[in-house]
Design a protein around this motif. Structure first.
Motif, PDB file in Angstrom:
ATOM      1  N   THR A  90       0.808  -1.094   0.399  1.00 28.90           N
ATOM      2  CA  THR A  90       0.089  -0.031  -0.235  1.00 28.90           C
ATOM      3  C   THR A  90       0.575   1.149   0.299  1.00 28.90           C
ATOM      4  O   THR A  90       1.374   1.803   0.942  1.00 28.90           O
ATOM      5  N   LEU A  91       1.197   1.809  -0.887  1.00 29.88           N
ATOM      6  CA  LEU A  91       1.872   2.758  -1.291  1.00 29.88           C
ATOM      7  C   LEU A  91       2.060   3.961  -1.654  1.00 29.88           C
ATOM      8  O   LEU A  91       0.753   3.908  -1.869  1.00 29.88           O
TER       9      LEU A  91
ATOM     10  N   ALA B 215       1.586  -4.521 -11.236  1.00 32.18           N
ATOM     11  CA  ALA B 215      -0.124  -3.784 -12.272  1.00 32.18           C
ATOM     12  C   ALA B 215       0.264  -2.272 -12.358  1.00 32.18           C
ATOM     13  O   ALA B 215      -1.041  -1.625 -13.548  1.00 32.18           O
ATOM     14  N   THR B 216       1.348  -1.614 -12.276  1.00 33.80           N
ATOM     15  CA  THR B 216       1.178  -0.240 -11.968  1.00 33.80           C
ATOM     16  C   THR B 216       2.125   0.652 -12.609  1.00 33.80           C
ATOM     17  O   THR B 216       3.359  -0.422 -11.930  1.00 33.80           O
ATOM     18  N   ARG B 217       2.220   0.899 -13.338  1.00 29.92           N
ATOM     19  CA  ARG B 217       3.534   1.456 -13.274  1.00 29.92           C
ATOM     20  C   ARG B 217       4.468   2.504 -12.586  1.00 29.92           C
ATOM     21  O   ARG B 217       5.861   2.313 -12.135  1.00 29.92           O
ATOM     22  N   TYR B 218       3.757   3.001 -11.410  1.00 28.27           N
ATOM     23  CA  TYR B 218       3.792   3.383  -9.881  1.00 28.27           C
ATOM     24  C   TYR B 218       4.587   2.533  -9.122  1.00 28.27           C
ATOM     25  O   TYR B 218       5.847   2.638  -9.235  1.00 28.27           O
ATOM     26  N   ARG B 219       4.608   1.812  -8.873  1.00 32.54           N
ATOM     27  CA  ARG B 219       4.722  -0.312  -8.745  1.00 32.54           C
ATOM     28  C   ARG B 219       6.173  -0.584  -9.535  1.00 32.54           C
ATOM     29  O   ARG B 219       7.203  -0.859  -8.609  1.00 32.54           O
TER      30      ARG B 219
ATOM     31  N   PRO C  31      -0.473  -9.861 -14.157  1.00 33.05           N
ATOM     32  CA  PRO C  31      -0.636 -10.093 -12.082  1.00 33.05           C
ATOM     33  C   PRO C  31      -2.463  -9.877 -12.587  1.00 33.05           C
ATOM     34  O   PRO C  31      -2.542  -8.468 -13.363  1.00 33.05           O
ATOM     35  N   LYS C  32      -3.456 -10.225 -11.968  1.00 30.31           N
ATOM     36  CA  LYS C  32      -4.116 -10.271 -11.467  1.00 30.31           C
ATOM     37  C   LYS C  32      -4.282  -8.975  -9.995  1.00 30.31           C
ATOM     38  O   LYS C  32      -4.061  -9.687  -8.969  1.00 30.31           O
ATOM     39  N   GLY C  33      -4.228  -7.397  -9.784  1.00 25.80           N
ATOM     40  CA  GLY C  33      -4.431  -7.754  -8.625  1.00 25.80           C
ATOM     41  C   GLY C  33      -2.295  -7.277  -8.165  1.00 25.80           C
ATOM     42  O   GLY C  33      -2.011  -7.635  -8.763  1.00 25.80           O
ATOM     43  N   VAL C  34      -2.861  -7.766  -6.692  1.00 28.43           N
ATOM     44  CA  VAL C  34      -2.353  -8.720  -6.281  1.00 28.43           C
ATOM     45  C   VAL C  34      -1.736 -10.164  -6.318  1.00 28.43           C
ATOM     46  O   VAL C  34      -1.144 -10.235  -5.481  1.00 28.43           O
ATOM     47  N   ASP C  35      -2.217 -10.283  -6.776  1.00 24.89           N
ATOM     48  CA  ASP C  35      -2.443 -12.184  -6.761  1.00 24.89           C
ATOM     49  C   ASP C  35      -1.575 -12.693  -8.570  1.00 24.89           C
ATOM     50  O   ASP C  35      -1.979 -12.308  -9.480  1.00 24.89           O
TER      51      ASP C  35
ATOM     52  N   SER D 229      -4.093 -18.913   0.235  1.00 27.85           N
ATOM     53  CA  SER D 229      -3.477 -17.964  -0.337  1.00 27.85           C
ATOM     54  C   SER D 229      -5.197 -17.413   0.109  1.00 27.85           C
ATOM     55  O   SER D 229      -5.898 -16.756  -0.918  1.00 27.85           O
TER      56      SER D 229
ATOM     57  N   THR E 164      -5.860 -12.898   3.668  1.00 21.40           N
ATOM     58  CA  THR E 164      -4.963 -11.952   3.068  1.00 21.40           C
ATOM     59  C   THR E 164      -3.569 -11.536   3.557  1.00 21.40           C
ATOM     60  O   THR E 164      -3.832 -11.947   5.111  1.00 21.40           O
TER      61      THR E 164
END
Lengths: 283, 283, 283
Positions: free
Chosen positions: C82-83, C114-118, C156-160, C209, C212
Motif C-alpha cells: 500500500t504504497l 500492475a501499475t507503472r508506479y509499482r 498479474p491480476k491485481g496483487v494475486d 491464499s 490476506t
C-alpha cells in the motif's frame, strides 16, 4: 414507469433469493478484482472478507497509480473511515477513473455528520457520482443533508449509528433520486433503494456490530457484487443478503465477538446458494 | 496529605476490586466514545478490544477534524507506534483539544528510547499534559529520561521491554510527580502511580506478549475507563485489572497465540463483575 | 565454482531439513528484531506471525528514524503493498541504512507489473540492492522485467499471481544473477535461487491464499531468518520451509479461512524441529 414496476416486481423475496444465489455463484466463478481505498481499521478484515467470499481484493490508494489500477479493477470501494488530506486526493482520483471507465464504485461515508471535514469530504465524493452509497442509518441521513437535501439533523455517535434504519428511509430515497444512484442504509433491518424501489432485508446478527469494520467490509463486498451486474439495486441487495445470511450462520457457531469474527469469515467461505434460498429475509 | 492517605487506603485489594467491578458496569452502560490516534498495527485489535469490553471506538487522526471530533469524544488515546510527521501533527492537535475541553487522554509512547525521533515526539506530547502515560517498563524509564528526569539509560529492544517493571518504579513515580499525571508501567507485574500512591497488579498471562498490539489496545481501554471517573489512578488500575483478568480467562481457553487472541476478545466481552471480585490480584 | 557446487550439494533435502530445524531453534533463542516497512493490510498478521514464530517485530517507517532504528534492527523487510510517496521515501531511507550497515533486507514487490508506479518504485528499490527479493510468480517475472532483463510481459491480476511458479524460474535466476541477490518465487511450489543454485519447496496449503497478506508475512519471516546466517539462499529456503510446514499443520486443524488464520498463527508457535525434519518437501 412500466419498466420500473416490472423491475420492482422482480425483487419479490423468491426472485431476489434466486438472483442473489445466482450472483454469488457468478462472483465465485469470476473472482472480481475489487480496488479498495479504505480505512486502516478495516484493511485486514475487508481484504479477508473479500477473499473468503471469493473475490480478489487490492488495497491501492495512491493517486499516482489510480489510472493504471482503475484500468484493471472490476469495481472500487471508497471508504472515508480514517481520513486525511493525502488520502482524499487518492479517493477522488480513484473515483474519477472509475467514473470515466464506467466501473461501478461504492462510497462508504464513515462518520459523516460527526465532523465538518467528513461532511466536506462526503460532499466532494458525492459529486464524483458513486454507483452506490452504503452506510448506517445516521450516515445516510447525514449524507442526504450534505447533498443539500432536507432531513433531520444527524447526530451520530462517532462512527456508530444513533438512528434506526426507518429514520433513514426518506433521506435514503431522496439521496438516491438526487444522485441517481442506489443507497443502502444497513442495520438490524437493511434498506436498499434506487429512489423508487425499496428492498428491505432482515438477516444478520447483533454480533456483527461487536466486531470492528464489518460495515466497511460489507461495502467492499457490495462493490464486488456491483462488478457482476449493471443492476446496482440488485447487486446491493444481493451483497447485503449474502452478508446477513453469513452473519446468521456465524452466530450459530460463535456467541462472542472474537470467535464470531472467525466464524463469520468461515461463513462467507461456506455460505452456498441453498443457504441463500432458504434463509434470505427480504420484502 | 490526609486526603492522599485516605485515597491510598481506598485502594486496598477489596476496595479496588469492588471499584473496578463498578466501573466495568458503568462502562457497559455508558459506552464511552474513545477517539484513538493510534498506530497501524494496533488499529484492528484496539478497536475490537474496545468494542468487546463495551466501549465505542473511533480511529480519527486528521488535524482537520480534531476540533469537531474532540467535542464528541469522551476520551482520547495517542499512540506513537507507527509514527510519521503528518501523524504527529494530528496527535498534537487531538491532545490540545482534549486538554482544552478537559477530556482525559492517555499517551502510549511506543518505542520511546529506541530512536531520537520517538524521544522528541514523546517530549512534545508530554508537554501537552496527558492524563495518563502507559507503557512497558523500558518505555516508562525512557519517558522519564525524555522529560528531563534522572533514571538509568533505557535500552529497549525495538518496541518490546528490556526491563522488569520494578526498574520502572522510581522513574514512573518521578514522571508522575513531574507531569502531575498518572503513570502505568505494565508487564508481568503492572505498576500504577500518581507519584504518591502506587498500585501493583498481577493478573494477566505470558501469552499477552505473543499477540501484537495488546499493550496498545490496553492503552485504549485505559482511556475508556478514564472517561468514567476523574480519578485517573483508579481508572488506570481498573482498566489494567479488567484486562489482566480477561487475559487469565483467555489463557484458560487457549494456549497458543492465534487462538489466544480470539479467546481474549471473547473474554473482554464475557468478563463480569464477579470475575473481577474473585480474581483481581492487587496490592 | 567448487564452493558453489559444495554449497549446492549441501542443500539436498535431508541437509536442508536439518539446517532449517537448526535455524528455527536459533531464531527462537536469538529473537531477532525485524524492522518492517510494510503495507497496512499486512501489519497485523505480519507482526503476529513474527511474534508467533519467535521473532520480535517493529513496524517503523518514518525516514526521520531510519538511521536510529536501522542501528538496532537485525534485519529489514520492505513491502510496497500500500504504497504512497511518503512511504517510498521511508522505504528508500531504511534500505539505504540496511545496506550501509550490512544488515540483510528483503524486498517484497507487491503488485509490481500492475501499475507503472509499482514498477518505478520496484526499480528504485532494486537499485538499493536487497539481499532477497520475495514475491509470487507474476511479481518475480515483473521485477525481472523492471530490472531490464528479458522475460515475458507480466499480467498479474491485481496483487494475486496469474502465473505458475515454473514460469518464474528463468526470470528469477536472471534477476538473482543481475542483482547478486537471492530471489524467491512462492506459490503452490516455491522456488528459491541465487542465480546458480535452485531449491524447490512444496509444503503449504491452498488455504494460505484465502487469507490476506500471508505472502507479506512470509517476507517478514524470511527477513527474520536472514538475520541468523549470511547464507541468504539457506535463510530464504528455511523460512519458506518452516512457513509451508506450519501451513500444512494448520490445514489439518482448520478448513476455512477464518479458522485457518488462527490455526496458522498457532502452528507458527508450535512447529518444532521434528516437524521440519519429518515434513519438509524440498529438492
Amino acid at each position: 414507469v412500466e419498466a420500473i414496476i416490472a423491475s420492482a416486481q422482480m425483487l419479490d423475496r423468491a426472485t431476489l433469493a434466486a438472483e442473489t444465489a445466482r450472483l454469488l455463484a457468478v462472483l465465485r466463478a469470476q473472482r472480481p478484482l475489487v480496488q479498495a481505498v479504505t480505512n486502516f481499521v478495516s484493511m485486514d478484515v475487508a481484504a479477508n472478507a473479500l477473499l473468503a467470499i471469493g473475490a480478489s481484493p487490492a488495497m491501492v490508494h495512491a493517486p499516482e497509480e489510480a489510472e493504471d489500477f482503475g484500468a484493471i479493477a472490476s469495481a472500487l470501494v471508497v471508504n472515508i473511515g480514517t481520513l486525511s488530506q493525502e488520502w482524499v486526493v487518492g479517493m477522488e482520483a480513484a473515483a474519477a477513473v472509475a467514473g470515466r471507465l464506467g466501473r461501478p464504485w461504492v462510497l462508504d461515508p464513515v462518520g459523516v455528520g460527526a465532523t465538518r471535514y467528513r461532511d466536506e469530504t462526503t460532499r466532494r465524493l458525492l459529486l464524483k457520482k458513486p454507483t452506490i452509497v452504503r452506510g448506517n442509518a445516521s450516515e445516510i441521513i447525514a449524507a442526504a443533508r450534505v447533498a443539500g437535501l432536507h432531513g433531520e439533523a444527524a447526530a451520530p455517535k462517532g462512527v456508530d449509528s444513533a438512528h434506526e434504519v426507518n429514520a433513514a428511509r426518506s433521506p435514503a430515497m431522496a439521496l438516491a433520486r438526487h444522485q441517481k444512484c442506489v443507497v443502502a442504509a444497513t442495520g438490524a433491518i437493511d434498506l436498499v433503494t434506487d429512489g423508487v424501489r425499496v428492498v428491505e432485508l432482515a438477516n444478520g446478527s447483533p454480533l456483527m456490530s461487536k466486531v470492528t469494520a464489518l460495515g466497511c467490509a460489507l461495502s467492499a463486498i457490495v462493490a464486488a457484487f456491483a462488478a457482476l451486474t449493471p443492476d446496482a439495486l440488485l447487486a446491493s441487495a444481493a451483497a447485503i443478503g449474502v452478508y446477513g445470511v453469513a452473519g446468521e450462520m456465524a452466530a450459530e457457531a460463535a456467541s462472542r465477538p472474537g470467535g464470531f469474527r472467525v466464524a463469520f469469515l468461515d461463513a462467507l467461505d461456506v455460505v452456498g446458494e441453498a443457504d441463500i434460498v432458504k434463509r434470505l429475509k427480504a420484502r
